[in-house]
Design an enzyme around this catalytic site. Sequence first.
Site, PDB file in Angstrom:
ATOM      1  N   HIS A 261       0.830  -1.212   0.000  1.00  0.00           N
ATOM      2  CA  HIS A 261       0.000   0.000   0.000  1.00  0.00           C
ATOM      3  C   HIS A 261       0.863   1.261   0.000  1.00  0.00           C
ATOM      4  CE1 HIS A 261      -3.169   2.826   1.064  1.00  0.00           C
ATOM      5  NE2 HIS A 261      -4.050   1.863   0.882  1.00  0.00           N
TER       6      HIS A 261
ATOM      7  N   GLY B 262       5.072  21.292  11.638  1.00  0.00           N
ATOM      8  CA  GLY B 262       6.263  20.472  11.803  1.00  0.00           C
ATOM      9  C   GLY B 262       7.438  20.963  10.979  1.00  0.00           C
TER      10      GLY B 262
ATOM     11  N   GLY C 225       8.802   9.492   9.079  1.00  0.00           N
ATOM     12  CA  GLY C 225       8.260   9.955   7.810  1.00  0.00           C
ATOM     13  C   GLY C 225       7.419  11.204   7.957  1.00  0.00           C
TER      14      GLY C 225
END
Length: 298
Positions: A82, A163, A172
């Site tokens: 995925h 962020g 990630g």
Amino acid sequence: MARLVECIPNFSEGRNKEVVEKIVDAVRKTEGAKLLDYSSDASHNRSVVTFIGTPEAVEEAMVNMAEKVYENIDMRNHKGEHPRMGALDVVPFVPITGVTMEECIEIANRVGKTIGEKFNIPVYLYEKAASNKGRENLATVRKGQYEGFFEKIKDADWKPDYGPCEVNEKGGCVAIGARVPLIAYNINLDTDNVEIADKIAKVIRHLGGGLRYVKALGVKIEDRNMAQVSINVVDYQKTALYRVFEMVKMEARRYGVNVIGSEVIGLIPMGAIFQTAEYYLQFENFSTEQVLETRIWE
């Protein structure tokens, strides 16, 4: 009326049951949040969790879950069928009762800010919470996946909403948003040729000129040696599930391939089941009031 929000986080671990349980426990242990469902897929190497609660409880549970995700998943070692961009890959908030979409957008922003600052993760807002039109589609945001984001994030157009402006190597990036209920629906084919599944996916999805509220891709399910059309129906009231199923069957016949089964990942709205039953059984007088459980719940 109770104020309820649904949250359906997807995280990048579907093989290690011990790790999955540690992460899901974060929801179980949050007062005011109720775990409804969770499932893992080894081929996708991914888990999908569904929980519900008051806006405050859902927000707290999601941050608690994020902490466990970033403690236990290392994207540098992750492989799966995925598409994914991070350990905590996607976090949608869905208004259920007594809560507006605008409130879910506010929750997405607060959770995004917290995750960005607390865990040093680049955060992208998507769907209704997107900061611009180019980020509404999750597939567009996630394009390039984890490996490609190290370059993608350097583009000024892909500065995170929250962020740092560099990828966290272990965690990630993450997409956080607000949306209407979505159905994650996979259709299995009696072939191991993933190219056929991918061709079918390109035809049925909206970006390929297909069904307006469908996203799809072809994947290989290695443990069953089988090709699969992996689908998201983003608005079942405007694109019914049975239309998706019939279109996949029709396209599969072009290649001499049959549909051998399908599966729902996570939860599905009852309305989608009603639509499908009404279509295939050709009810002439059907009403949801005729469903026994509906009358009992009243």
